[in-house]
Design an enzyme around this catalytic site. Structure first.
Site, PDB file in Angstrom:
ATOM      1  N   ARG A 182     -11.078   7.899  -4.990  1.00  0.00           N
ATOM      2  CA  ARG A 182     -10.640   6.887  -5.917  1.00  0.00           C
ATOM      3  C   ARG A 182     -10.888   5.600  -5.552  1.00  0.00           C
ATOM      4  NH1 ARG A 182      -5.087   8.809  -8.757  1.00  0.00           N
ATOM      5  NH2 ARG A 182      -6.082   7.110 -10.079  1.00  0.00           N
ATOM      6  N   TYR A 187      -4.258  13.624 -13.314  1.00  0.00           N
ATOM      7  CA  TYR A 187      -3.305  14.041 -12.781  1.00  0.00           C
ATOM      8  C   TYR A 187      -2.983  15.622 -13.508  1.00  0.00           C
ATOM      9  CZ  TYR A 187      -2.524   9.368 -10.751  1.00  0.00           C
ATOM     10  OH  TYR A 187      -2.524   8.520  -9.970  1.00  0.00           O
ATOM     11  N   HIS A 189      -0.686  14.407  -2.729  1.00  0.00           N
ATOM     12  CA  HIS A 189      -1.137  13.736  -3.918  1.00  0.00           C
ATOM     13  C   HIS A 189      -1.857  14.631  -4.653  1.00  0.00           C
ATOM     14  CE1 HIS A 189      -0.191   9.832  -1.872  1.00  0.00           C
ATOM     15  NE2 HIS A 189      -0.950  10.471  -0.973  1.00  0.00           N
ATOM     16  N   ARG A 236       0.907  11.425 -18.455  1.00  0.00           N
ATOM     17  CA  ARG A 236       0.222  10.435 -17.847  1.00  0.00           C
ATOM     18  C   ARG A 236      -1.025  10.772 -17.309  1.00  0.00           C
ATOM     19  NH1 ARG A 236       1.581   8.813 -11.409  1.00  0.00           N
ATOM     20  NH2 ARG A 236       0.194   6.831 -11.502  1.00  0.00           N
ATOM     21  N   ASN A 244       5.515  13.072  -2.189  1.00  0.00           N
ATOM     22  CA  ASN A 244       4.643  12.059  -3.075  1.00  0.00           C
ATOM     23  C   ASN A 244       4.933  10.995  -3.663  1.00  0.00           C
ATOM     24  OD1 ASN A 244       2.490  11.265  -4.827  1.00  0.00           O
ATOM     25  ND2 ASN A 244       2.398  13.063  -6.356  1.00  0.00           N
ATOM     26  N   PRO A 277       7.359   7.160  -7.877  1.00  0.00           N
ATOM     27  CA  PRO A 277       7.179   6.192  -9.238  1.00  0.00           C
ATOM     28  C   PRO A 277       6.058   6.770 -10.302  1.00  0.00           C
ATOM     29  CG  PRO A 277       6.511   4.854  -7.448  1.00  0.00           C
ATOM     30  CD  PRO A 277       7.147   5.929  -6.824  1.00  0.00           C
ATOM     31  N   ASN A 278       6.570   7.013 -11.345  1.00  0.00           N
ATOM     32  CA  ASN A 278       5.598   7.320 -12.618  1.00  0.00           C
ATOM     33  C   ASN A 278       5.390   8.902 -12.590  1.00  0.00           C
ATOM     34  OD1 ASN A 278       5.204   4.516 -13.477  1.00  0.00           O
ATOM     35  ND2 ASN A 278       4.023   4.332 -11.696  1.00  0.00           N
ATOM     36  N   ALA A 337       2.391   5.381  -5.795  1.00  0.00           N
ATOM     37  CA  ALA A 337       1.771   4.078  -5.519  1.00  0.00           C
ATOM     38  C   ALA A 337       2.536   3.386  -4.347  1.00  0.00           C
ATOM     39  CB  ALA A 337       1.793   3.099  -6.611  1.00  0.00           C
ATOM     40  N   GLU A 348       2.656  14.429   3.508  1.00  0.00           N
ATOM     41  CA  GLU A 348       2.237  13.621   2.415  1.00  0.00           C
ATOM     42  C   GLU A 348       1.378  14.364   1.376  1.00  0.00           C
ATOM     43  OE1 GLU A 348      -0.140  10.444   3.908  1.00  0.00           O
ATOM     44  OE2 GLU A 348      -0.842   9.832   1.793  1.00  0.00           O
TER      45      GLU A 348
HETATM   46  C1  DQA Z   1      -0.773   9.865  -6.561  1.00  0.00           C
HETATM   47  C2  DQA Z   1      -1.773   9.113  -6.155  1.00  0.00           C
HETATM   48  C3  DQA Z   1      -1.483   7.424  -6.065  1.00  0.00           C
HETATM   49  O1  DQA Z   1      -2.493   6.676  -5.753  1.00  0.00           O
HETATM   50  C4  DQA Z   1      -0.932   6.996  -7.323  1.00  0.00           C
HETATM   51  O2  DQA Z   1      -0.371   5.724  -7.368  1.00  0.00           O
HETATM   52  C5  DQA Z   1       0.032   8.108  -8.078  1.00  0.00           C
HETATM   53  C6  DQA Z   1      -0.044   9.665  -7.835  1.00  0.00           C
HETATM   54  C7  DQA Z   1      -1.263  11.413  -6.669  1.00  0.00           C
HETATM   55  O3  DQA Z   1      -0.151  12.127  -6.631  1.00  0.00           O
HETATM   56  O4  DQA Z   1      -2.189  11.604  -6.836  1.00  0.00           O
HETATM   57  O5  DQA Z   1       0.989   7.544  -8.606  1.00  0.00           O
HETATM   58  O6  DQA Z   1       0.236   9.959  -5.497  1.00  0.00           O
END
Ligand code: DQA
Length: 147
Positions: free
Chosen positions: A107, A23, A100, A18, A74, A10-11, A77, A98
């Protein structure tokens, strides 16, 4: 040929605009292009998929069983909330890295907990968009050493 799925949650479709201070300014399309190109230079077939929906991500992990040798995930959230995604990863018995972009450990505290870390091969975080290329190399090295 090694086949890898790059799966974004998501996102992450909004990357580029964003919170660029967190990011970066690279778009998801650019990240996906660089993953495919990096894979091609190493004889790895890379496919990419993004969804904002938890169930669609679960389906993509299930479907990867018969198609891919491993997954770079990735989960955004959902990393911090989703037992369903953790169970999906545990169920398919594919190596999953995994990923990020940000260093989640530096954070907010709620980002320090990852359900996926319990079932992932390993975690790459904090290297921005370059992390995806690092993850492809790490997954390939793991697959080569396991075969
Ligand atoms: C993320 C880190 C997560 O905490 C966050 O909710 C994201 C992006 C990252 O790529 O740093 O959506 O996965």
């Amino acid at each position: 040929m090694t086949s890898i799925l790059v799966l974004n949650g998501p996102n992450l479709n909004l990357l580029g605009t964003r919170q660029p201070e967190v990011y970066g300014s690279t778009t998801l399309a650019e990240i996906e292009e660089s993953c495919v190109a990096h894979g091609a230079s190493r004889d790895i077939s890379v496919s990419c998929f993004q969804s904002n929906h938890e169930g669609a991500l679960v389906d993509a992990i299930h479907d990867a069983r018969n198609t891919f040798d491993g997954i770079i995930l990735n989960a955004g959230a959902y990393t911090h909330t989703s037992i369903a995604l953790m169970d999906a990863v545990a169920s398919v018995e594919l190596p999953v890295i995994e990923l990020h972009l940000s260093n989640i450990h530096a954070r907010e505290e709620f980002r320090h907990k990852s359900y996926l870390s319990k079932v992932a091969l390993g975690q790459i975080c904090g290297f921005g968009s370059h992390g995806y290329v690092l993850a492809i190399d790490a997954l390939k090295a793991h697959l080569d050493s396991a075969s």
